[in-house]
Scaffold this active site. Sequence first.
Site, PDB file in Angstrom:
ATOM      1  N   CYS A   2      22.988   7.054  20.587  1.00  0.00           N
ATOM      2  CA  CYS A   2      23.167   7.525  21.959  1.00  0.00           C
ATOM      3  C   CYS A   2      24.649   7.672  22.300  1.00  0.00           C
ATOM      4  CB  CYS A   2      22.556   6.532  22.934  1.00  0.00           C
ATOM      5  SG  CYS A   2      20.853   6.127  22.563  1.00  0.00           S
ATOM      6  N   ARG A  27      27.021  12.637  17.064  1.00  0.00           N
ATOM      7  CA  ARG A  27      26.475  11.293  16.867  1.00  0.00           C
ATOM      8  C   ARG A  27      24.974  11.322  16.595  1.00  0.00           C
ATOM      9  NH1 ARG A  27      29.773   7.218  19.353  1.00  0.00           N
ATOM     10  NH2 ARG A  27      27.960   6.021  19.965  1.00  0.00           N
ATOM     11  N   TRP A  75      19.201   8.992  21.476  1.00  0.00           N
ATOM     12  CA  TRP A  75      18.646   8.976  20.123  1.00  0.00           C
ATOM     13  C   TRP A  75      17.506   7.973  20.198  1.00  0.00           C
ATOM     14  CZ3 TRP A  75      18.085   5.447  16.034  1.00  0.00           C
ATOM     15  CH2 TRP A  75      17.866   6.019  14.765  1.00  0.00           C
ATOM     16  N   ASN A 101      23.297   2.476  25.953  1.00  0.00           N
ATOM     17  CA  ASN A 101      23.343   2.617  24.498  1.00  0.00           C
ATOM     18  C   ASN A 101      23.101   1.225  23.922  1.00  0.00           C
ATOM     19  OD1 ASN A 101      23.747   3.456  21.940  1.00  0.00           O
ATOM     20  ND2 ASN A 101      25.916   3.935  22.150  1.00  0.00           N
ATOM     21  N   GLY A 102      22.160   1.097  22.978  1.00  0.00           N
ATOM     22  CA  GLY A 102      21.843  -0.217  22.407  1.00  0.00           C
ATOM     23  C   GLY A 102      20.345  -0.482  22.518  1.00  0.00           C
ATOM     24  N   GLU A 482      25.322   7.181  -3.997  1.00  0.00           N
ATOM     25  CA  GLU A 482      25.978   7.950  -2.936  1.00  0.00           C
ATOM     26  C   GLU A 482      25.616   9.439  -3.050  1.00  0.00           C
ATOM     27  OE1 GLU A 482      27.212   7.443  -0.267  1.00  0.00           O
ATOM     28  OE2 GLU A 482      28.518   9.101   0.242  1.00  0.00           O
ATOM     29  N   LYS A 486      23.737  11.560  -0.158  1.00  0.00           N
ATOM     30  CA  LYS A 486      24.383  12.755   0.401  1.00  0.00           C
ATOM     31  C   LYS A 486      23.412  13.923   0.390  1.00  0.00           C
ATOM     32  CE  LYS A 486      27.021  11.832   1.981  1.00  0.00           C
ATOM     33  NZ  LYS A 486      27.719  10.674   2.433  1.00  0.00           N
ATOM     34  N   GLU A 489      20.191  13.276   2.788  1.00  0.00           N
ATOM     35  CA  GLU A 489      20.372  13.189   4.235  1.00  0.00           C
ATOM     36  C   GLU A 489      20.655  14.541   4.879  1.00  0.00           C
ATOM     37  OE1 GLU A 489      23.603  10.724   5.755  1.00  0.00           O
ATOM     38  OE2 GLU A 489      24.844  11.205   4.034  1.00  0.00           O
ATOM     39  N   HIS A 505      10.958   2.697 -17.204  1.00  0.00           N
ATOM     40  CA  HIS A 505      10.084   1.612 -16.766  1.00  0.00           C
ATOM     41  C   HIS A 505       9.196   2.059 -15.608  1.00  0.00           C
ATOM     42  CE1 HIS A 505      11.991  -1.165 -19.506  1.00  0.00           C
ATOM     43  NE2 HIS A 505      13.157  -0.684 -19.109  1.00  0.00           N
ATOM     44  N   LYS A 604      25.581   9.283  13.705  1.00  0.00           N
ATOM     45  CA  LYS A 604      26.847   9.012  13.035  1.00  0.00           C
ATOM     46  C   LYS A 604      27.169   7.523  13.054  1.00  0.00           C
ATOM     47  CE  LYS A 604      30.733   9.905  10.994  1.00  0.00           C
ATOM     48  NZ  LYS A 604      30.617  10.063   9.535  1.00  0.00           N
TER      49      LYS A 604
HETATM   50  O1  M6R Z   1      30.194   3.588  10.222  1.00  0.00           O
HETATM   51  P1  M6R Z   1      29.678   2.958   8.952  1.00  0.00           P
HETATM   52  O2  M6R Z   1      30.536   3.248   7.765  1.00  0.00           O
HETATM   53  O3  M6R Z   1      29.456   1.474   9.107  1.00  0.00           O
HETATM   54  O4  M6R Z   1      28.279   3.618   8.707  1.00  0.00           O
HETATM   55  C1  M6R Z   1      27.448   3.180   7.661  1.00  0.00           C
HETATM   56  C2  M6R Z   1      26.343   4.171   7.376  1.00  0.00           C
HETATM   57  O5  M6R Z   1      25.558   4.364   8.517  1.00  0.00           O
HETATM   58  C3  M6R Z   1      26.892   5.532   6.915  1.00  0.00           C
HETATM   59  O6  M6R Z   1      27.687   5.400   5.777  1.00  0.00           O
HETATM   60  C4  M6R Z   1      25.716   6.486   6.600  1.00  0.00           C
HETATM   61  O7  M6R Z   1      25.027   6.048   5.496  1.00  0.00           O
HETATM   62  C5  M6R Z   1      26.221   7.917   6.400  1.00  0.00           C
HETATM   63  N1  M6R Z   1      25.385   8.825   7.116  1.00  0.00           N
HETATM   64  C6  M6R Z   1      26.161   8.412   5.018  1.00  0.00           C
HETATM   65  O8  M6R Z   1      26.624   9.714   4.901  1.00  0.00           O
END
Ligand code: M6R
Length: 609
Positions: A2, A27, A75, A101-102, A482, A486, A489, A505, A604
């Site tokens: 949010c 965000r 969100w 927010n929260g 990673e 990437k 997502e 396995h 974000k």
């Molecule tokens: O702000 P942060 O680095 O703590 O965020 C952690 C994850 O939410 C962040 O890396 C997320 O996995 C990204 N969307 C990956 O691209």
Amino acid sequence: MCGIVGYVGERNVTPLLLESLEKLEYRGYDSAGIALVSVKGIKIQKTRGRIADLRKIVEDSGESECTVGIGHTRWATHGEPSDVNSHPHLSRSGRVAVVHNGIIENYIELRAFLSTHGYSFSTETDSEVVSELIDFCYAGDPVAAVRKAELQLKGSYALGIIFADFPEQIIATRKDSPLIIGVGENENFIASDIPAILKYTRDVFRLDERELAILSKKRVAVFNELGERVDHAIEHIEWDATAAEKGGYPHFMIKEIMEQPEAISKTIAPRIDAEGNILLGFKSISDDDLKNIDSIRITACGSAYHVGVVAKHLLKNWLNIPVSAELASEFRYDDPIVNERTLVIVVSQSGETLDTLYALREAKNKGARTISIVNVVASSIANESEEVLYTWAGPEISVATTKAYSTQLVLIELLGIRMAQLRGRMDDEQGKALVSAIKSIPTGIEEILKDVQTVQYVASLYFNSQSVFFLGRNIDYALSLEASLKLKEISYIHSEAYAAGELKHGTISLIEEGTLVIALCTYRPLLDKMISNIKEVKARGAKVIAIINNDDVQTGTVADHIIRIPACEQIAVPSLTIVPLQLFAYYIASLKGCDIDKPRNLAKSVTVE
Ligand code: M6R
């Protein structure tokens, strides 16, 4: 997550709120709304969907000239995205409107409590309880009402609150959820993040835990939990608003991929002197403390956790002590065994990820030494850790992190090398040779970025894949995690990262004619094993793209396609290997027409558990 904005001043607030909310779109959100307050009372407009939908509603209803208001992008956590569940929430009495927010963890109990006092609820959200609770506590003094309500709230919150009886002010308060205050001339702002208000002011400060701010046109008064007046130093934001704009690129993600050489250079420059010595600049953790550490636990979420998985391998070898990488959401609930000889390293771009923040607190409470690696200056994690090493990646807007990941990786490497030197595990010359190799990483990445055609080409062959497997061993496996995240997502293609030796396995049963396998083959000690794994999947019909070192003459004979990384020292290999994989994810998502910078369901900065 949010987003909150709020304004009190002399401008027409409606267009300002809509524009500021647009700056928070990155965000992630599913609905949006605004609340304006004037002597006529509080007016709410909100809707499921995009800011553009909200803008249409506002325009259709005819503009109201107001100079005080709050806005929100939601969100969804509690209750589906819908008009009624959107913020702001207006108390039934019409006296109080709130953006939140929260997560309010005890909202069910509070609803029950308020129901016994004649209150009723029309949404499925946890947030609605806040406006009603403040209304319940209100007896003419807004601050007293907010403070009284806060005593009953459990969970996390950043709140922007307006009262119909006080049309010239906004009240803001926070716990475990970030909120910044922007200071202008005859105008003041609240926001979840700096880009929202950068067009109007560069003078900001962060509200600390449980502080409450009263904003009017002429002043911002901040009080701590005890009701004492607090003065905050104003931070002048140096980065230009254009740093948070696309600068001619179609997406923030590709812009941020391209910015990696510069971001890494800026991150390492203040940490390396002219002789190649590493400068940590710590004040609370001494060299002796670092010598006495007998284990390291790296904890973080998402891509930041993946940085930890790479670093685990490097630091363990350099320091010869146990090093683990753990998901913050698991670490914090696992009753971790740590003490004053444990170093807990937390990694976070935003510095506000709630799981990571709570993991940090858990480690501190149990007596561990704590260092954070953070991009956002003065964020909660930076403030609460004993020492902070900042990545100077600049604002990262794309939800899919790229430059933050790369800068985190080099910084944790520098920390590991310095510790190894202090502990006599690495002599000066060895350390300086590694530092010099790290300094060459930006040039290596530039070389990759100059020629993106090979990656674009293979992406064009496979963008219709239903499922992709990433294989690697040791550090290559860490990078696979990673690379897979990437891709999935932003392109919504199902993908999995597998330690190559584990495939047989169980998971190998999913490999069939045409399945795409991306084999990371840059970890030299286990290259032969990787080649065998490639042969295994090829024998079952897989198509294989291999990421290989520049001097590798074997892998190309078994894989369908190869992507070479430039010649470099071993320590630079992970930083270079990830770049074509970021590009691959980007081009696939682009060919599929995905909303790259704002993937569905994602946020974000994840400020809820
Ligand atoms: O702000 P942060 O680095 O703590 O965020 C952690 C994850 O939410 C962040 O890396 C997320 O996995 C990204 N969307 C990956 O691209």
